[in-house]
Design a protein around this motif. Structure first.
Motif, PDB file in Angstrom:
ATOM      1  N   SER A  48       0.833  -1.204   0.000  1.00  0.00           N
ATOM      2  CA  SER A  48       0.000   0.000   0.000  1.00  0.00           C
ATOM      3  C   SER A  48       0.869   1.255   0.000  1.00  0.00           C
ATOM      4  O   SER A  48       0.532   2.257  -0.641  1.00  0.00           O
ATOM      5  N   PHE A  49       2.002   1.208   0.699  1.00  0.00           N
ATOM      6  CA  PHE A  49       2.915   2.346   0.730  1.00  0.00           C
ATOM      7  C   PHE A  49       3.551   2.562  -0.639  1.00  0.00           C
ATOM      8  O   PHE A  49       3.617   3.694  -1.141  1.00  0.00           O
ATOM      9  N   VAL A  50       3.991   1.495  -1.263  1.00  0.00           N
ATOM     10  CA  VAL A  50       4.594   1.592  -2.601  1.00  0.00           C
ATOM     11  C   VAL A  50       3.583   2.130  -3.603  1.00  0.00           C
ATOM     12  O   VAL A  50       3.886   3.020  -4.411  1.00  0.00           O
ATOM     13  N   GLU A  51       2.373   1.611  -3.556  1.00  0.00           N
ATOM     14  CA  GLU A  51       1.349   2.035  -4.521  1.00  0.00           C
ATOM     15  C   GLU A  51       0.850   3.448  -4.259  1.00  0.00           C
ATOM     16  O   GLU A  51       0.374   4.126  -5.176  1.00  0.00           O
ATOM     17  N   ARG A  52       0.970   3.908  -3.017  1.00  0.00           N
ATOM     18  CA  ARG A  52       0.544   5.265  -2.691  1.00  0.00           C
ATOM     19  C   ARG A  52       1.428   6.315  -3.373  1.00  0.00           C
ATOM     20  O   ARG A  52       0.960   7.389  -3.746  1.00  0.00           O
ATOM     21  N   TYR A  53       2.706   5.995  -3.548  1.00  0.00           N
ATOM     22  CA  TYR A  53       3.643   6.990  -4.052  1.00  0.00           C
ATOM     23  C   TYR A  53       4.239   6.656  -5.416  1.00  0.00           C
ATOM     24  O   TYR A  53       5.140   7.358  -5.892  1.00  0.00           O
ATOM     25  N   SER A  54       3.751   5.603  -6.074  1.00  0.00           N
ATOM     26  CA  SER A  54       4.272   5.266  -7.397  1.00  0.00           C
ATOM     27  C   SER A  54       3.220   4.512  -8.188  1.00  0.00           C
ATOM     28  O   SER A  54       2.206   4.090  -7.639  1.00  0.00           O
ATOM     29  N   ASP A  55       3.499   4.346  -9.479  1.00  0.00           N
ATOM     30  CA  ASP A  55       2.646   3.525 -10.337  1.00  0.00           C
ATOM     31  C   ASP A  55       3.301   2.165 -10.535  1.00  0.00           C
ATOM     32  O   ASP A  55       3.533   1.710 -11.660  1.00  0.00           O
ATOM     33  N   ALA A  56       3.601   1.511  -9.438  1.00  0.00           N
ATOM     34  CA  ALA A  56       4.348   0.255  -9.490  1.00  0.00           C
ATOM     35  C   ALA A  56       3.633  -0.811 -10.309  1.00  0.00           C
ATOM     36  O   ALA A  56       4.270  -1.663 -10.936  1.00  0.00           O
ATOM     37  N   GLY A  57       2.306  -0.770 -10.311  1.00  0.00           N
ATOM     38  CA  GLY A  57       1.551  -1.789 -11.017  1.00  0.00           C
ATOM     39  C   GLY A  57       1.681  -1.745 -12.515  1.00  0.00           C
ATOM     40  O   GLY A  57       1.274  -2.679 -13.204  1.00  0.00           O
ATOM     41  N   ASP A  58       2.243  -0.689 -13.056  1.00  0.00           N
ATOM     42  CA  ASP A  58       2.419  -0.566 -14.509  1.00  0.00           C
ATOM     43  C   ASP A  58       3.855  -0.152 -14.793  1.00  0.00           C
ATOM     44  O   ASP A  58       4.108   0.742 -15.586  1.00  0.00           O
ATOM     45  N   SER A  59       4.813  -0.814 -14.113  1.00  0.00           N
ATOM     46  CA  SER A  59       6.196  -0.363 -14.162  1.00  0.00           C
ATOM     47  C   SER A  59       7.171  -1.525 -14.242  1.00  0.00           C
ATOM     48  O   SER A  59       6.822  -2.686 -14.002  1.00  0.00           O
ATOM     49  N   ARG A  60       8.398  -1.168 -14.556  1.00  0.00           N
ATOM     50  CA  ARG A  60       9.515  -2.099 -14.440  1.00  0.00           C
ATOM     51  C   ARG A  60      10.048  -1.932 -13.014  1.00  0.00           C
ATOM     52  O   ARG A  60      10.536  -0.869 -12.658  1.00  0.00           O
ATOM     53  N   VAL A  61       9.965  -2.986 -12.228  1.00  0.00           N
ATOM     54  CA  VAL A  61      10.313  -2.911 -10.812  1.00  0.00           C
ATOM     55  C   VAL A  61      11.498  -3.825 -10.506  1.00  0.00           C
ATOM     56  O   VAL A  61      11.546  -4.967 -10.974  1.00  0.00           O
ATOM     57  N   LEU A  62      12.427  -3.303  -9.722  1.00  0.00           N
ATOM     58  CA  LEU A  62      13.552  -4.094  -9.219  1.00  0.00           C
ATOM     59  C   LEU A  62      13.374  -4.257  -7.718  1.00  0.00           C
ATOM     60  O   LEU A  62      13.312  -3.273  -6.979  1.00  0.00           O
ATOM     61  N   ASP A  63      13.296  -5.516  -7.263  1.00  0.00           N
ATOM     62  CA  ASP A  63      13.173  -5.807  -5.833  1.00  0.00           C
ATOM     63  C   ASP A  63      14.490  -6.405  -5.361  1.00  0.00           C
ATOM     64  O   ASP A  63      14.863  -7.515  -5.758  1.00  0.00           O
ATOM     65  N   VAL A  64      15.207  -5.681  -4.508  1.00  0.00           N
ATOM     66  CA  VAL A  64      16.553  -6.076  -4.075  1.00  0.00           C
ATOM     67  C   VAL A  64      16.477  -6.664  -2.666  1.00  0.00           C
ATOM     68  O   VAL A  64      15.862  -6.078  -1.776  1.00  0.00           O
ATOM     69  N   GLY A  65      17.131  -7.808  -2.479  1.00  0.00           N
ATOM     70  CA  GLY A  65      17.002  -8.528  -1.220  1.00  0.00           C
ATOM     71  C   GLY A  65      15.634  -9.159  -1.138  1.00  0.00           C
ATOM     72  O   GLY A  65      14.961  -9.099  -0.103  1.00  0.00           O
ATOM     73  N   CYS A  66      15.213  -9.792  -2.221  1.00  0.00           N
ATOM     74  CA  CYS A  66      13.823 -10.246  -2.379  1.00  0.00           C
ATOM     75  C   CYS A  66      13.461 -11.429  -1.502  1.00  0.00           C
ATOM     76  O   CYS A  66      12.278 -11.723  -1.312  1.00  0.00           O
ATOM     77  N   GLY A  67      14.473 -12.142  -0.970  1.00  0.00           N
ATOM     78  CA  GLY A  67      14.157 -13.317  -0.182  1.00  0.00           C
ATOM     79  C   GLY A  67      13.368 -14.324  -0.997  1.00  0.00           C
ATOM     80  O   GLY A  67      13.633 -14.538  -2.181  1.00  0.00           O
ATOM     81  N   GLY A  68      12.377 -14.933  -0.369  1.00  0.00           N
ATOM     82  CA  GLY A  68      11.575 -15.946  -1.038  1.00  0.00           C
ATOM     83  C   GLY A  68      10.517 -15.410  -1.970  1.00  0.00           C
ATOM     84  O   GLY A  68       9.762 -16.194  -2.568  1.00  0.00           O
ATOM     85  N   GLY A  69      10.424 -14.083  -2.114  1.00  0.00           N
ATOM     86  CA  GLY A  69       9.550 -13.508  -3.128  1.00  0.00           C
ATOM     87  C   GLY A  69       8.203 -13.016  -2.651  1.00  0.00           C
ATOM     88  O   GLY A  69       7.296 -12.806  -3.463  1.00  0.00           O
ATOM     89  N   ILE A  70       8.054 -12.778  -1.369  1.00  0.00           N
ATOM     90  CA  ILE A  70       6.756 -12.332  -0.849  1.00  0.00           C
ATOM     91  C   ILE A  70       6.342 -11.002  -1.474  1.00  0.00           C
ATOM     92  O   ILE A  70       5.219 -10.864  -1.971  1.00  0.00           O
ATOM     93  N   LEU A  71       7.225 -10.020  -1.460  1.00  0.00           N
ATOM     94  CA  LEU A  71       6.909  -8.734  -2.071  1.00  0.00           C
ATOM     95  C   LEU A  71       6.946  -8.819  -3.586  1.00  0.00           C
ATOM     96  O   LEU A  71       6.091  -8.235  -4.272  1.00  0.00           O
ATOM     97  N   ALA A  72       7.903  -9.553  -4.138  1.00  0.00           N
ATOM     98  CA  ALA A  72       8.026  -9.659  -5.594  1.00  0.00           C
ATOM     99  C   ALA A  72       6.745 -10.214  -6.219  1.00  0.00           C
ATOM    100  O   ALA A  72       6.282  -9.718  -7.255  1.00  0.00           O
TER     101      ALA A  72
END
Length: 242
Positions: A48-72
């Protein structure tokens, strides 16, 4: 095969002990009642924080330290094309196995400090959650994150504040009393004050635009966002200078 401390490249941004710790827990990453239950619980708040301040849903996103992929996975479900990096090989294997085929996620065992120069400005949004408190040189990581995002793009960071309250709640309570995270996960000396994080980001050409705290209520056993309480866990949003 997982690297041992004797074979790890010493120029890596990750500690061999940290990698070994998370590799040991890799198979439990997607157990929502297991050692990473708190990550599952706070993930909707991070999104919700990411989506509040960006258009992440229609973007090229890099997730660093992704672990098992929960956020990814959540980012990919929102419509993003995701590249996700981690240096824990066993954890990346779990992430790849768990991800549904229809999600656009490219998982890589890669060091952001080496990845960024080859992909400078390639991403609209960069996220790095619950990782900076596990590295020796957070400023070096932030510099690489800033290099990977395009001018005008957004970077989202989360970590833990460094004070007596965060030691009591983030380590003593979370690791030893409530068993919310595995014991030995955190070293209070590596926690980062919000002012320190903001200064490192500004030095990398990132402008802070928002911050909020993640607060746990032991009575309701729920997490929530509180903009005025950054005492323990917190998130920050930045925009890269154009």
């Amino acid at each position: 095969m997982t690297s041992t401390p004797d074979t790890v490249d010493r120029s890596s941004s990750a500690s061999p002990d940290e990698l070994a710790h998370f590799n040991r827990l890799a198979q439990q990453w997607w157990d929502s009642d297991g050692p990473f239950a708190s990550l599952h619980a706070i993930n909707p708040l991070r999104m919700s924080f990411v989506e509040r301040y960006s258009d992440a849903g229609d973007s090229r996103v890099l997730d660093v330290g992704c672990g098992g992929g929960i956020l990814a996975e959540a980012l990919a479900r929102s419509g993003a094309t995701v590249t996700a990096l981690d240096l824990a090989e066993d954890v990346i294997a779990v992430a790849r196995d768990h991800a549904p085929d229809h999600l656009e996620i490219d998982y890589q065992v890669a060091d952001i400090t080496r990845f960024a120069p080859e992909h400078a400005g390639a991403f609209d949004v960069v996220t790095c959650m619950e990782m900076l408190e596990h590295v020796e040189e957070p400023a070096r990581i932030i510099q690489a994150l800033a290099e990977a995002v395009r001018p005008g793009g957004h970077v989202f960071l989360s970590t833990l504040n460094r004070n007596a309250k965060s030691w009591l709640l983030g380590i003593v309570a979370a690791e030893y009393l409530l068993n919310m995270v595995p014991r030995g996960t955190h070293d209070h000396r590596h926690f980062i004050r919000p002012g320190e994080l903001a200064r490192m980001a500004r030095a990398a050409g990132l402008k802070p635009i928002a911050s909020t705290g993640i607060v746990y209520n032991p009575i309701t056993r729920e997490f929530s966002l509180h903009d005025r309480d950054l005492d323990v866990n917190y998130l920050m949003a930045f925009v890269k200078d154009s």
